[in-house]
Motif scaffolding. Structure first.
Motif: not given
Ligand code: HEM
Length: 163
Positions: A44, A104, A109, A111-112
Motif C-alpha cells: 500500500r 486473501f 480490497r 480478494c473478490v
Molecule cells: C488462491 C487464490 C487467490 C489468492 C491467494 C488471492 C489473493 C488475493 C489478495 C491477497 C488480494 C488483495 C490484494 C491487495 O490487497 O492489494 C486479492 C485481490 C483480488 N483478487 Fe484474488 N486471490 C486468489 C484468487 C482469485 C481469483 C480466483 C480471482 C478471480 C476470479 C481473484 C480476483 C481478485 C481481484 C479482482 C482482486 C482485487 C480486488 C480489489 O482490488 O478490489 N483472486 N487477491
C-alpha cells in the motif's frame, strides 16, 4: 483427509455440491496457504501521514504487509513451521485474532475471487487425493521463490501412486 474423501465421495469425482461436506480437506488447504500464501506480500502507499501504534508512516511511504511472515508468527501459530491442519478447527480459529491470517487480504480490497478460489482448491485437492497419493521425489527440496506470487523454486517433482 483420505478418510473424509473415502467416506464422502466413495471413489466418485467431487462436484461443487460436495465442497461444504469436505471440512477436513478445506483445513488442509487452509494450512497449505498459511505456510505458502500465494500472495506473500501486499503493498500500500500512504496517501497522507498516518500513525499506526507507535509508528509514524509519512505520506507517500510504501507499506508492505506479508501474509508469509505473519502466518509464521509463533504468537498466533505455535511451532509455526509444522504443517498441522488441526489449527483450522472452528474452536482454534476463534481463539486467534482475525488478521493473523490473511491469504486473501482484507478490508475494501479483499480478494473478490476468494470463494471461487476456496471451492477450486478444495475440488482440485479432492479430485487428485481421492485417487492418488503424491510422493516428493527424494533429494528434491521444496524452496519458495517469492515472485509476484509464491512458487516452488525448482518445481515440485513427485511420483504418484494409485490409492
Ligand atoms: C488462491 C487464490 C487467490 C489468492 C491467494 C488471492 C489473493 C488475493 C489478495 C491477497 C488480494 C488483495 C490484494 C491487495 O490487497 O492489494 C486479492 C485481490 C483480488 N483478487 Fe484474488 N486471490 C486468489 C484468487 C482469485 C481469483 C480466483 C480471482 C478471480 C476470479 C481473484 C480476483 C481478485 C481481484 C479482482 C482482486 C482485487 C480486488 C480489489 O482490488 O478490489 N483472486 N487477491
Amino acid at each position: 483427509m483420505y478418510a473424509e474423501l473415502n467416506e464422502k465421495l466413495h471413489a466418485r469425482l467431487p462436484t461443487i455440491e460436495d465442497v461444504p461436506h469436505l471440512p477436513y480437506t478445506e483445513m488442509v488447504v487452509a494450512e497449505s496457504i498459511r505456510l505458502y500464501p500465494p500472495a506473500w506480500a501486499i503493498g500500500r502507499r500512504a496517501l497522507v501521514e498516518q500513525t499506526i501504534g507507535s509508528y509514524v508512516v509519512p505520506a507517500n511511504s510504501i507499506v508492505l504487509l506479508s501474509p508469509f511472515v505473519t502466518h509464521r508468527d509463533a504468537r498466533f501459530f505455535p511451532e509455526p513451521a509444522r504443517f498441522d491442519p488441526d489449527r483450522w478447527t472452528p474452536e482454534a480459529k476463534q481463539s486467534r485474532p482475525q488478521y493473523c491470517y490473511f491469504p486473501f487480504g482484507g478490508g475494501p480490497r479483499r480478494c473478490v475471487g476468494e470463494s471461487f478460489a476456496w471451492a477450486e482448491a478444495i475440488l482440485v485437492l479432492a479430485t487428485l487425493a481421492s485417487r492418488w497419493k503424491a510422493h516428493l521425489v527424494p533429494g528434491n527440496k521444496v524452496a519458495p521463490n517469492a515472485l509476484i506470487t509464491l512458487r516452488p523454486k525448482q518445481g515440485m517433482p513427485v511420483t504418484i501412486e494409485r490409492r
